[in-house]
Motif scaffolding. Structure first.
Motif, PDB file in Angstrom:
ATOM      1  N   PRO A 116       0.824  -1.222   0.000  1.00 23.89           N
ATOM      2  CA  PRO A 116       0.000   0.000   0.000  1.00 23.89           C
ATOM      3  C   PRO A 116       0.856   1.270   0.000  1.00 23.89           C
ATOM      4  O   PRO A 116       1.910   1.330   0.626  1.00 23.89           O
ATOM      5  N   ILE A 117       0.380   2.266  -0.724  1.00 26.71           N
ATOM      6  CA  ILE A 117       0.999   3.590  -0.745  1.00 26.71           C
ATOM      7  C   ILE A 117      -0.134   4.612  -0.640  1.00 26.71           C
ATOM      8  O   ILE A 117      -1.158   4.482  -1.316  1.00 26.71           O
ATOM      9  N   LEU A 118       0.059   5.612   0.195  1.00 28.69           N
ATOM     10  CA  LEU A 118      -0.941   6.655   0.380  1.00 28.69           C
ATOM     11  C   LEU A 118      -0.415   7.961  -0.193  1.00 28.69           C
ATOM     12  O   LEU A 118       0.685   8.395   0.133  1.00 28.69           O
ATOM     13  N   LEU A 119      -1.212   8.583  -1.073  1.00 27.48           N
ATOM     14  CA  LEU A 119      -0.899   9.878  -1.655  1.00 27.48           C
ATOM     15  C   LEU A 119      -1.852  10.902  -1.038  1.00 27.48           C
ATOM     16  O   LEU A 119      -3.066  10.791  -1.190  1.00 27.48           O
ATOM     17  N   VAL A 120      -1.286  11.880  -0.329  1.00 23.79           N
ATOM     18  CA  VAL A 120      -2.082  12.910   0.337  1.00 23.79           C
ATOM     19  C   VAL A 120      -1.728  14.250  -0.286  1.00 23.79           C
ATOM     20  O   VAL A 120      -0.548  14.583  -0.417  1.00 23.79           O
ATOM     21  N   GLN A 121      -2.749  14.998  -0.669  1.00 24.51           N
ATOM     22  CA  GLN A 121      -2.563  16.364  -1.172  1.00 24.51           C
ATOM     23  C   GLN A 121      -3.496  17.264  -0.375  1.00 24.51           C
ATOM     24  O   GLN A 121      -4.661  16.932  -0.187  1.00 24.51           O
ATOM     25  N   SER A 122      -2.947  18.400   0.073  1.00 26.79           N
ATOM     26  CA  SER A 122      -3.750  19.248   0.951  1.00 26.79           C
ATOM     27  C   SER A 122      -3.282  20.693   0.899  1.00 26.79           C
ATOM     28  O   SER A 122      -2.129  20.975   0.589  1.00 26.79           O
ATOM     29  N   ASN A 123      -4.222  21.596   1.229  1.00 22.12           N
ATOM     30  CA  ASN A 123      -3.848  22.999   1.387  1.00 22.12           C
ATOM     31  C   ASN A 123      -3.795  23.390   2.860  1.00 22.12           C
ATOM     32  O   ASN A 123      -3.717  24.556   3.199  1.00 22.12           O
ATOM     33  N   ILE A 124      -3.804  22.409   3.737  1.00 22.35           N
ATOM     34  CA  ILE A 124      -3.599  22.647   5.170  1.00 22.35           C
ATOM     35  C   ILE A 124      -2.126  22.989   5.370  1.00 22.35           C
ATOM     36  O   ILE A 124      -1.251  22.448   4.691  1.00 22.35           O
ATOM     37  N   ALA A 125      -1.824  23.852   6.300  1.00 21.87           N
ATOM     38  CA  ALA A 125      -0.446  24.283   6.561  1.00 21.87           C
ATOM     39  C   ALA A 125       0.451  23.064   6.818  1.00 21.87           C
ATOM     40  O   ALA A 125       0.069  22.161   7.557  1.00 21.87           O
ATOM     41  N   PRO A 126       1.645  23.034   6.188  1.00 25.97           N
ATOM     42  CA  PRO A 126       2.549  21.891   6.376  1.00 25.97           C
ATOM     43  C   PRO A 126       2.896  21.615   7.835  1.00 25.97           C
ATOM     44  O   PRO A 126       3.060  20.463   8.221  1.00 25.97           O
ATOM     45  N   ALA A 127       2.989  22.656   8.650  1.00 24.81           N
ATOM     46  CA  ALA A 127       3.311  22.448  10.068  1.00 24.81           C
ATOM     47  C   ALA A 127       2.239  21.637  10.783  1.00 24.81           C
ATOM     48  O   ALA A 127       2.513  20.957  11.770  1.00 24.81           O
ATOM     49  N   THR A 128       1.014  21.668  10.280  1.00 27.35           N
ATOM     50  CA  THR A 128      -0.086  20.890  10.856  1.00 27.35           C
ATOM     51  C   THR A 128      -0.234  19.553  10.140  1.00 27.35           C
ATOM     52  O   THR A 128      -0.424  18.513  10.776  1.00 27.35           O
ATOM     53  N   LEU A 129      -0.136  19.566   8.808  1.00 24.55           N
ATOM     54  CA  LEU A 129      -0.378  18.367   8.005  1.00 24.55           C
ATOM     55  C   LEU A 129       0.694  17.300   8.193  1.00 24.55           C
ATOM     56  O   LEU A 129       0.369  16.122   8.387  1.00 24.55           O
ATOM     57  N   VAL A 130       1.957  17.685   8.137  1.00 25.45           N
ATOM     58  CA  VAL A 130       3.047  16.690   8.168  1.00 25.45           C
ATOM     59  C   VAL A 130       3.035  15.864   9.447  1.00 25.45           C
ATOM     60  O   VAL A 130       3.063  14.633   9.384  1.00 25.45           O
ATOM     61  N   PRO A 131       2.966  16.461  10.645  1.00 20.14           N
ATOM     62  CA  PRO A 131       2.916  15.608  11.840  1.00 20.14           C
ATOM     63  C   PRO A 131       1.671  14.728  11.894  1.00 20.14           C
ATOM     64  O   PRO A 131       1.714  13.608  12.399  1.00 20.14           O
ATOM     65  N   ALA A 132       0.562  15.225  11.357  1.00 23.18           N
ATOM     66  CA  ALA A 132      -0.667  14.428  11.367  1.00 23.18           C
ATOM     67  C   ALA A 132      -0.550  13.210  10.461  1.00 23.18           C
ATOM     68  O   ALA A 132      -1.058  12.134  10.771  1.00 23.18           O
ATOM     69  N   GLU A 133       0.124  13.355   9.334  1.00 22.40           N
ATOM     70  CA  GLU A 133       0.236  12.253   8.375  1.00 22.40           C
ATOM     71  C   GLU A 133       1.427  11.327   8.652  1.00 22.40           C
ATOM     72  O   GLU A 133       1.334  10.132   8.478  1.00 22.40           O
ATOM     73  N   VAL A 134       2.544  11.919   9.048  1.00 22.18           N
ATOM     74  CA  VAL A 134       3.770  11.141   9.241  1.00 22.18           C
ATOM     75  C   VAL A 134       3.895  10.633  10.667  1.00 22.18           C
ATOM     76  O   VAL A 134       4.496   9.601  10.919  1.00 22.18           O
ATOM     77  N   GLY A 135       3.322  11.353  11.605  1.00 18.25           N
ATOM     78  CA  GLY A 135       3.442  11.004  13.012  1.00 18.25           C
ATOM     79  C   GLY A 135       4.341  12.000  13.713  1.00 18.25           C
ATOM     80  O   GLY A 135       5.236  12.586  13.102  1.00 18.25           O
ATOM     81  N   ALA A 136       4.114  12.185  14.975  1.00 15.66           N
ATOM     82  CA  ALA A 136       4.889  13.166  15.749  1.00 15.66           C
ATOM     83  C   ALA A 136       6.367  12.791  15.811  1.00 15.66           C
ATOM     84  O   ALA A 136       7.223  13.658  15.959  1.00 15.66           O
ATOM     85  N   GLU A 137       6.668  11.496  15.688  1.00 17.99           N
ATOM     86  CA  GLU A 137       8.059  11.047  15.768  1.00 17.99           C
ATOM     87  C   GLU A 137       8.791  11.135  14.429  1.00 17.99           C
ATOM     88  O   GLU A 137       9.954  10.748  14.322  1.00 17.99           O
ATOM     89  N   GLY A 138       8.144  11.638  13.391  1.00 21.68           N
ATOM     90  CA  GLY A 138       8.748  11.740  12.061  1.00 21.68           C
ATOM     91  C   GLY A 138       9.984  12.639  12.055  1.00 21.68           C
ATOM     92  O   GLY A 138       9.989  13.707  12.655  1.00 21.68           O
ATOM     93  N   GLN A 139      11.026  12.185  11.364  1.00 25.03           N
ATOM     94  CA  GLN A 139      12.291  12.921  11.273  1.00 25.03           C
ATOM     95  C   GLN A 139      12.701  13.019   9.803  1.00 25.03           C
ATOM     96  O   GLN A 139      12.586  12.049   9.061  1.00 25.03           O
ATOM     97  N   ARG A 140      13.232  14.154   9.432  1.00 25.63           N
ATOM     98  CA  ARG A 140      13.749  14.303   8.065  1.00 25.63           C
ATOM     99  C   ARG A 140      15.071  13.550   7.961  1.00 25.63           C
ATOM    100  O   ARG A 140      15.960  13.708   8.792  1.00 25.63           O
ATOM    101  N   THR A 141      15.183  12.708   6.922  1.00 27.98           N
ATOM    102  CA  THR A 141      16.380  11.877   6.773  1.00 27.98           C
ATOM    103  C   THR A 141      17.136  12.138   5.478  1.00 27.98           C
ATOM    104  O   THR A 141      18.183  11.551   5.266  1.00 27.98           O
TER     105      THR A 141
END
Length: 191
Positions: A116-141
């Motif tokens: 499975p792969i999920l494609l999300v597109q949104s006009n919600i602010a990235p500061a709100t959207l990214v933690p909601a989709e990736v998880g609070a523990e998400g880190q840029r690698t």
């Protein structure tokens, strides 16, 4: 009046023990009978499963038409649509949702490797959207470059990797299995 005993008679002889009933040689159940009974049950089941998988393509993911969800999303922000993915890709879910903070389009895919792969597109602010989709523990690698775009690579929840592209009018997030990111990159390149 007293109790009078009846005249004593000789006790009746005890009946001879009856022989335990036995089945004749042909009346017993043999292992062969059990095997034949199982075959009578298993053969139709095997035929049904074969018909389901071969004729009805029962193992293929169920595809949906995302057109209506995409049309609703285009009223809110520009929607990027994949081009040239091939027949191995299936859209299995399409969901558009408006909220007070913006709108979000979620398209679920099954890639050619049946992952499975999920494609999300949104006009919600990235500061709100990214933690909601990736998880609070998400880190840029790292980063992934496709054409003129540079995607940020994030670790997400357990066994997940995300590619994130932030633009002025929308944010695109692609989430999938972290073991092999080839198909994530292929989807990102097709947008």
């Amino acid at each position: 009046m007293g109790f009078v005993e009846p005249a004593s008679e000789s006790p009746a002889p005890a009946p001879a023990p009856a022989a335990a009933p036995r089945l004749a040689a042909r009346e017993e159940r043999r292992p062969r009978d059990m095997i034949l009974s199982l075959l009578v049950l298993l053969v139709p089941i095997a035929l049904f499963l074969t018909f389901y998988r071969v004729v009805l393509d029962g193992d293929k993911p169920i595809s949906v038409d995302p057109t209506s969800s995409i049309e609703l999303a285009t009223r809110e922000f520009p929607v990027a649509q994949p081009d040239g993915l091939g027949d191995g890709w299936h859209v299995t879910s399409a969901n558009f949702r408006r909220e007070d903070t913006g709108a979000t389009l979620r398209l679920g895919y099954v890639d050619p490797d049946d992952k499975p792969i999920l494609l999300v597109q949104s006009n919600i602010a990235p500061a709100t959207l990214v933690p909601a989709e990736v998880g609070a523990e998400g880190q840029r690698t790292g980063a992934y470059r496709s054409g003129e775009r540079t995607w940020m690579r994030y670790t997400g929840r357990e066994n997940e990797t995300a590619l994130i592209l932030t633009e002025q009018t929308r944010t695109i997030v692609i989430i999938g299995n972290s073991a092999d990111t080839t198909n994530l990159e292929k989807l990102a390149s097709s947008l």
